[in-house]
Scaffold this active site. Structure first.
Site, PDB file in Angstrom:
ATOM      1  N   SER A 176     -18.372  -6.767  61.950  1.00  0.00           N
ATOM      2  CA  SER A 176     -18.274  -7.823  60.941  1.00  0.00           C
ATOM      3  C   SER A 176     -17.023  -8.680  61.156  1.00  0.00           C
ATOM      4  O   SER A 176     -16.071  -8.605  60.379  1.00  0.00           O
ATOM      5  CB  SER A 176     -18.307  -7.235  59.524  1.00  0.00           C
ATOM      6  OG  SER A 176     -17.430  -6.141  59.386  1.00  0.00           O
TER       7      SER A 176
ATOM      8  N   ASN B 220      -2.151  -6.306  -6.677  1.00  0.00           N
ATOM      9  CA  ASN B 220      -0.777  -5.802  -6.764  1.00  0.00           C
ATOM     10  C   ASN B 220       0.231  -6.955  -6.900  1.00  0.00           C
ATOM     11  O   ASN B 220      -0.113  -8.108  -6.686  1.00  0.00           O
ATOM     12  CB  ASN B 220      -0.488  -4.976  -5.490  1.00  0.00           C
ATOM     13  CG  ASN B 220       0.811  -4.196  -5.597  1.00  0.00           C
ATOM     14  OD1 ASN B 220       1.272  -3.900  -6.698  1.00  0.00           O
ATOM     15  ND2 ASN B 220       1.398  -3.876  -4.463  1.00  0.00           N
TER      16      ASN B 220
ATOM     17  N   LYS C 255       0.822  -1.215   0.000  1.00  0.00           N
ATOM     18  CA  LYS C 255       0.000   0.000   0.000  1.00  0.00           C
ATOM     19  C   LYS C 255       0.854   1.263   0.000  1.00  0.00           C
ATOM     20  O   LYS C 255       0.611   2.182  -0.775  1.00  0.00           O
ATOM     21  CB  LYS C 255      -0.924   0.005   1.222  1.00  0.00           C
ATOM     22  CG  LYS C 255      -1.751   1.291   1.328  1.00  0.00           C
ATOM     23  CD  LYS C 255      -2.804   1.185   2.386  1.00  0.00           C
ATOM     24  CE  LYS C 255      -2.201   1.050   3.766  1.00  0.00           C
ATOM     25  NZ  LYS C 255      -1.906   2.308   4.409  1.00  0.00           N
TER      26      LYS C 255
ATOM     27  N   SER D 293     -14.991  -3.431  68.330  1.00  0.00           N
ATOM     28  CA  SER D 293     -15.843  -2.404  68.919  1.00  0.00           C
ATOM     29  C   SER D 293     -14.955  -1.322  69.520  1.00  0.00           C
ATOM     30  O   SER D 293     -13.944  -1.624  70.169  1.00  0.00           O
ATOM     31  CB  SER D 293     -16.716  -3.048  70.009  1.00  0.00           C
ATOM     32  OG  SER D 293     -17.459  -2.043  70.647  1.00  0.00           O
ATOM     33  N   GLY D 294     -15.264  -0.084  69.238  1.00  0.00           N
ATOM     34  CA  GLY D 294     -14.487   1.020  69.797  1.00  0.00           C
ATOM     35  C   GLY D 294     -13.212   1.334  69.040  1.00  0.00           C
ATOM     36  O   GLY D 294     -12.433   2.189  69.458  1.00  0.00           O
TER      37      GLY D 294
END
Lengths: 610, 300
Positions: free
Chosen positions: A522, A145, A17, A450-451
């Site tokens: 959790s 080509n 090309k 906790s805390g």
């Protein structure tokens, strides 16, 4: 009288090309001496032809490209014969190929598709042809080509041409002209070669010079002119400036001004060269009406006989051009002709494999992907199917934040207004809610004893997110236990149910588009893992607020440790119930070293990096 | 598509581009250098706005080293178009008395042109600036968009250009960013001359051959435009019949020997000429890929 032809050349480097483009420019005087000598120098530095002049480097114009041996961008080349000027879009290969080719093909009247006579039709040949067809190119020159390398073998040429013709017919390219040539020697490029006495058609340049491109569009078309700009030099003059995109217009014509559908009569066609008796497709003019009619940028002037469509929902082929994937539900700006509206792309119906033309199921479109999707605009626009009008059927999508052009679209057809209500409700997706808020929902899951300071830090983070305009909700363990979870105690089973309900609630809030913060002890890994799996990957941010038990107990803000030690509370985490330390939290806050405010900043900074 | 000629189609495309800027940008300006491309661009702007006047000023980023005839032409053309003309000279370069003979072309271009342009655009808060550059001029131009975005520091990022499809231009920018717009992107030098001839556009007489005082340096001819041109010992200006294909600062722009005195003769000469237009521009050859680098720094 010189006419203008815009074309695109498709093919890989191996097909020759670049050599063909170099040949076209060279034979039509498009390369100057000093450019050629620059090319000679560049060939020595960067060339791949062993010191020979490497015509491919003509295309690789940027320093960055030459150094990396890649081509970044579509380039435009110019050459001319006495009869015609040519603008050639050169869209080279590599990973950006699709985007470059789509860009180059969007303005082309014709595509030159290169095939190596030795290799024949390749997957790439089919891909290029399909993209050309998709962008509305109905005329292809198949340049077979390197015919010199197969001894100008007629049978080989006809085999390739025949195979290509049946493929092209299958995808809807009606006009194919096959030409045997050699870009390297120039045979059949500028002029006919004696080497192929069996070939009776034109040389490539002869064909490009003579091909009738007036037939390219869907006929001459009806008059359409999107209004670009209103010209008001003084109170007595009001003209509507724009480019006629199809048809013709004359003074005295009755036209319709859309979207209001107001009739108007053309009074004059005003240009600096004097008034015109007629304006044709392609001309940029200024029109006046015989009486005042409401008309502004974005209006479309149309012949009165057959109007373009008006609607806010349509199906389109989308070509995604950005590295960030399409986000169904997000609002983009849609620009079509001179109209700009906000629009939402629905989940694509399918993606098209451009090599096999298969339809693939998909949920989004990534860089270079082509797919079909419905689009909902936030107001009616005037349009036509792309097949009928490139100007009124082609659009771009623009990202509202980056302003980048993220997609090109081609309208297939309008959607009927009769889409049932049920589907509409389903279509308001979590993504669209989030897009309205301009944010991506996240779940910031604070875990710790906790805390430890989970609620304190989560509160500060929420305050800071609010200050940044984010929509948030903080689900606090203690607060939830006063309502939704007040039937739950502190056994392991109840703790798990507590977390499940909290997680489900958080997910609903994320679906509503919120950034959710939770502050629950959790204690168990499994439940935290469960939550992680309930939300989309990457949207769960585990934040471990790490405080030594002794320190939390020493603080004991709520007096709970004291009660637990006194035997008044059972199953207290850290004392007679275990806390399973997160193994790889996204963020770990060491509260012995990090103050709450600072911890919040760390979390915000993390979010901003996501 | 139609029976329009290539010049009519190029003209319509350029007018369309100029109108998109007029409609969508808040503070446009048109860069004006008094050269032939500027002349064509100004002509197209007047056509785009007609019967209104173009709703933006002209900006000449001046170096003080242009040919005298260019200054005369500039003032006349701006007045004819009924347009405001802003002339900016980098005060830093003025103070340092930057002279291409003394300081070299690189510093001269950097201070007068690149920095001067950035100063002027920032000072007037222009969000869009038309330039007359064409893709056929120079290799890195061939890959530049018609709407070319610049960061708030005016830098060009060739790897991050917006795709441009159809006649659709994404003109949106963030505050501080700007866009350079090239309405002549798809024109060639030949198109420009053919259009000048067809539209009878007035250009600086320096484009046409006349007897002018010249000296030869490194195989190139320079016209002595004023007494700031330092002559070497024993060097005498020689009168030659020359003209210019491109016009810039006179010490940096080489002339060619020519007999072409009309546009038709210029076109004819150019068709036979084997050299590109910018071969007379010294600033392009300072080093490999020099234009691309200048553009990344904010040059037009």
């Amino acid at each position: 009288m010189t006419s203008l032809l815009r074309l695109i050349a498709c093919g890989s480097v191996d097909d020759g090309k670049s050599t063909l483009i170099g040949r076209l420019l060279h034979d039509c005087g498009g390369i100057y001496d000093d450019q050629l000598s620059g090319l000679v120098a560049a060939s020595r530095r960067f060339g791949t032809q062993g010191g020979e002049v490497d015509l491919a480097l003509l295309g690789d114009a940027l320093e960055a490209e030459r150094e990396q041996g890649i081509t970044i961008d579509v380039a435009y080349r110019f050459f001319a014969t006495p009869a015609r000027k040519f603008i050639l879009a050169d869209a080279p290969g590599h990973e950006q190929y699709t985007r470059n080719m789509v860009t180059g093909a969007s303005t082309a009247d014709l595509a030159v598709v290169l095939v190596d006579a030795g290799k024949g039709i390749l997957t790439q040949t089919r891909r290029h042809s399909y993209l050309a067809k998709l962008l509305g190119i109905g005329r292809v020159v198949l340049a077979v080509n390197k015919m010199d390398l197969v001894g100008w073998d007629r049978a080989r040429f006809e085999e390739i041409a025949g195979e290509y013709r049946s493929f092209a017919e299958g995808i809807g390219i009606p006009q194919v002209t096959a030409i045997p040539l050699s870009a390297l020697t120039g045979a059949n490029v500028a002029s006919k070669s004696d080497l192929a006495d069996w070939y009776h058609g034109p040389a490539l340049i002869e064909y490009l010079e003579q091909v009738d491109i007036s037939q390219n569009a869907a006929g001459p078309g009806l008059f359409r002119m999107p209004v670009q700009w209103v010209s008001r030099p003084n109170v007595d003059f009001r003209g509507y400036a724009g480019t006629v995109v199809s048809g013709t217009v004359r003074p005295g014509d009755q036209v319709i001004v859309l979207p209001a559908e107001t009739p108007a009569e053309i009074e004059r066609i005003v240009t600096m060269d004097g008034e015109l008796a007629e304006a044709v497709s392609g001309q940029s003019v200024t029109l006046t009406f015989t009486r005042p009619v409401e008309c502004a940028r974005g209006s479309v002037l149309s012949s009165a006989v057959d109007l373009p469509q008006k609607g806010d929902q349509f199906e389109a082929v989308l070509h995604w051009m950005a590295s960030e994937d399409l986000l169904p539900g997000r609002q983009y700006l849609l620009k079509l002709a001179t109209q700009t509206v906000a629009a939402v792309v629905q989940t694509p119906k399918y993606e098209i494999n451009v090599d096999t033309l298969e339809h693939l199921a998909c949920k989004t479109l990534g860089l270079n992907a082509i797919g079909v999707a419905n689009i909902w605009a936030d107001g009616p626009i005037i349009f036509e199917p792309y097949d009928a009008s490139r100007d009124l059927g082609g659009f771009i999508l623009i990202d509202r934040l980056s302003n980048a052009t993220v997609a090109a679209g081609m309208i297939n057809h309008a959607l009927r207004r009769s889409i049932n209500v049920h589907e509409q409700i389903l279509e308001v997706t979590p993504e669209s809610r989030a897009a309205l808020k301009g944010q991506r929902p996240k779940l910031l899951w604070f875990t710790g004893l906790s805390g430890a300071g989970k609620s304190t830090i989560a509160n500060i983070v929420e305050r800071k997110l609010n200050a940044r305009g984010r929509h948030t909700f903080l689900l606090d363990g203690d607060n939830l236990r006063r309502g939704l979870n007040k039937d739950l105690g502190f056994t392991d089973a109840d703790r798990i149910e507590n977390i499940r309900r909290a997680a489900e609630t958080a997910c609903l809030m994320m679906d509503a588009g919120l950034i959710v913060l939770t502050a629950f002890i959790s204690p168990f890994r499994a439940e935290r893992q469960m939550v992680r799996e309930m939300v989309a990957e990457g949207d769960f941010v585990e934040i471990f607020v790490d405080t030594p038990l002794a320190d939390a107990e020493a603080r004991d803000v709520k007096g709970l440790y004291k009660k637990a030690r006194a035997g008044e509370l059972q199953n207290f985490t850290g004392l007679d119930s275990s806390y399973e330390t997160p193994e790889v939290p996204q963020i770990r806050i060491d509260t012995m070293r990090t103050a709450a405010e600072e911890a919040a900043d760390i979390i915000i900074a993390y979010l901003e990096r996501l | 598509m139609s029976a329009l000629t290539h010049l009519q189609l190029l003209e319509a495309e350029s007018i369309h581009i100029i109108r998109e800027v007029m409609a969508e940008m808040e503070r446009p300006v048109m860069l004006y250098s008094a050269g032939k491309d500027s002349a064509v661009m100004l002509h197209l702007a007047r056509k785009a706005a007609y019967p209104s006047s173009p709703p933006f000023p002209l900006l000449h980023v001046d170096t003080g080293w242009k040919f005298r005839e260019m200054y005369e032409h500039r003032d006349r053309a701006a007045a004819q178009g009924g347009m405001e003309l802003i002339v900016h000279r980098n005060p830093d370069a003025v103070e340092r008395n930057i002279d291409p003979f003394v300081h070299g072309s690189s510093l001269h271009t950097m201070l007068w042109k690149t920095e001067g342009l950035k100063q002027a655009l920032s000072a007037h808060r222009f969000d869009s600036a038309f330039g007359g550059a064409r893709r056929d001029e120079e290799a890195s131009r061939a890959k530049e968009r018609i709407f070319s975005f610049r960061s708030s520091s005016h830098a060009w990022d060739p790897k991050n250009q917006r795709p441009e499809l159809w006649r659709l231009f994404n003109t949106r920018i963030s505050p501080g960013e700007s866009v350079r717009v090239f309405p002549l992107s798809n024109w060639t030098e030949l198109d420009v001359w053919q259009y000048i001839e067809a539209e009878e556009i007035e250009v600086v007489p320096l484009y046409f051959a006349a007897a002018r005082p010249t000296v030869e340096r490194d195989g190139q001819l320079f016209v002595i435009d004023d007494d700031r041109f330092p002559l070497a010992k024993g060097e005498r200006p020689v009168e030659r019949r020359v003209r210019f294909r491109t016009l810039g600062c006179y010490p940096l722009t080489a002339a060619i020997e020519s007999d072409a005195t009309t546009v038709a003769e210029v076109v004819d000469e150019m068709r036979r000429s084997p050299s590109s237009e910018r071969s007379g521009r010294l600033i392009d050859r300072d080093e490999a890929a020099s234009m691309e680098r200048k553009k990344r720094q904010g040059y037009f």
